[in-house]
Design an enzyme around this catalytic site. Structure first.
Site, PDB file in Angstrom:
ATOM      1  N   HIS A  22      40.892  27.929  41.864  1.00 34.85           N
ATOM      2  CA  HIS A  22      39.783  28.221  40.762  1.00 34.85           C
ATOM      3  C   HIS A  22      39.389  29.653  40.665  1.00 34.85           C
ATOM      4  O   HIS A  22      39.349  30.538  41.674  1.00 34.85           O
ATOM      5  CB  HIS A  22      38.637  27.459  41.218  1.00 34.85           C
ATOM      6  CG  HIS A  22      38.727  25.714  41.493  1.00 34.85           C
ATOM      7  ND1 HIS A  22      38.747  25.186  40.405  1.00 34.85           N
ATOM      8  CD2 HIS A  22      38.977  25.235  42.571  1.00 34.85           C
ATOM      9  CE1 HIS A  22      38.972  23.828  40.619  1.00 34.85           C
ATOM     10  NE2 HIS A  22      39.277  23.965  42.209  1.00 34.85           N
ATOM     11  N   CYS A  34      39.428  29.801  33.967  1.00 30.65           N
ATOM     12  CA  CYS A  34      39.987  28.528  34.521  1.00 30.65           C
ATOM     13  C   CYS A  34      40.345  27.573  33.049  1.00 30.65           C
ATOM     14  O   CYS A  34      41.463  27.136  33.135  1.00 30.65           O
ATOM     15  CB  CYS A  34      38.751  27.482  35.089  1.00 30.65           C
ATOM     16  SG  CYS A  34      39.492  27.222  36.945  1.00 30.65           S
TER      17      CYS A  34
END
Length: 109
Positions: A22, A34
């Site tokens: 992430h 992201c």
């Protein structure tokens, strides 16, 4: 951090790619890094399947996308898949140039 690994065959053609992690650039659901990486990578897989009719083996979980390019494609199909995958690499490199603290791309044979 998002880690993207592009694995290539000796002839430089992409055989697989993996996106893991992430970005942590922003709050979940508002993280533009992201979202950008997901749009580019998942969009590429969807394009290969929808436009070319080629189904790639894909494993997708929270924070992971692992994709294998089929080995049984004819030359024309393979060339088209490679064009879309190389386009994906260019887009990911653009994201890495702007947000290098949150994404790293490794392109290896």
């Amino acid at each position: 951090m998002i880690r993207v690994t592009i694995k290539r065959r000796p002839d430089d053609r992409i055989e697989s790619f993996r996106v893991k992690g992430h970005a942590l650039y922003g709050d979940p659901g508002k993280d533009i890094v992201c979202a950008g990486v997901s749009a580019v990578t998942v969009g590429t897989v969807n394009s290969v399947e929808t436009v070319l009719g080629v189904v790639m083996k894909a494993n997708m979980k929270h924070g992971l996308l692992d994709v294998q390019v089929p080995v049984d494609l004819d030359d024309t199909e393979s060339d088209k898949v490679q064009l879309l995958l190389e386009s994906m690499v260019v887009m990911l490199k653009s994201i890495e140039q702007s947000y290098g603290a949150y994404i790293t791309l490794q392109d290896k044979k």
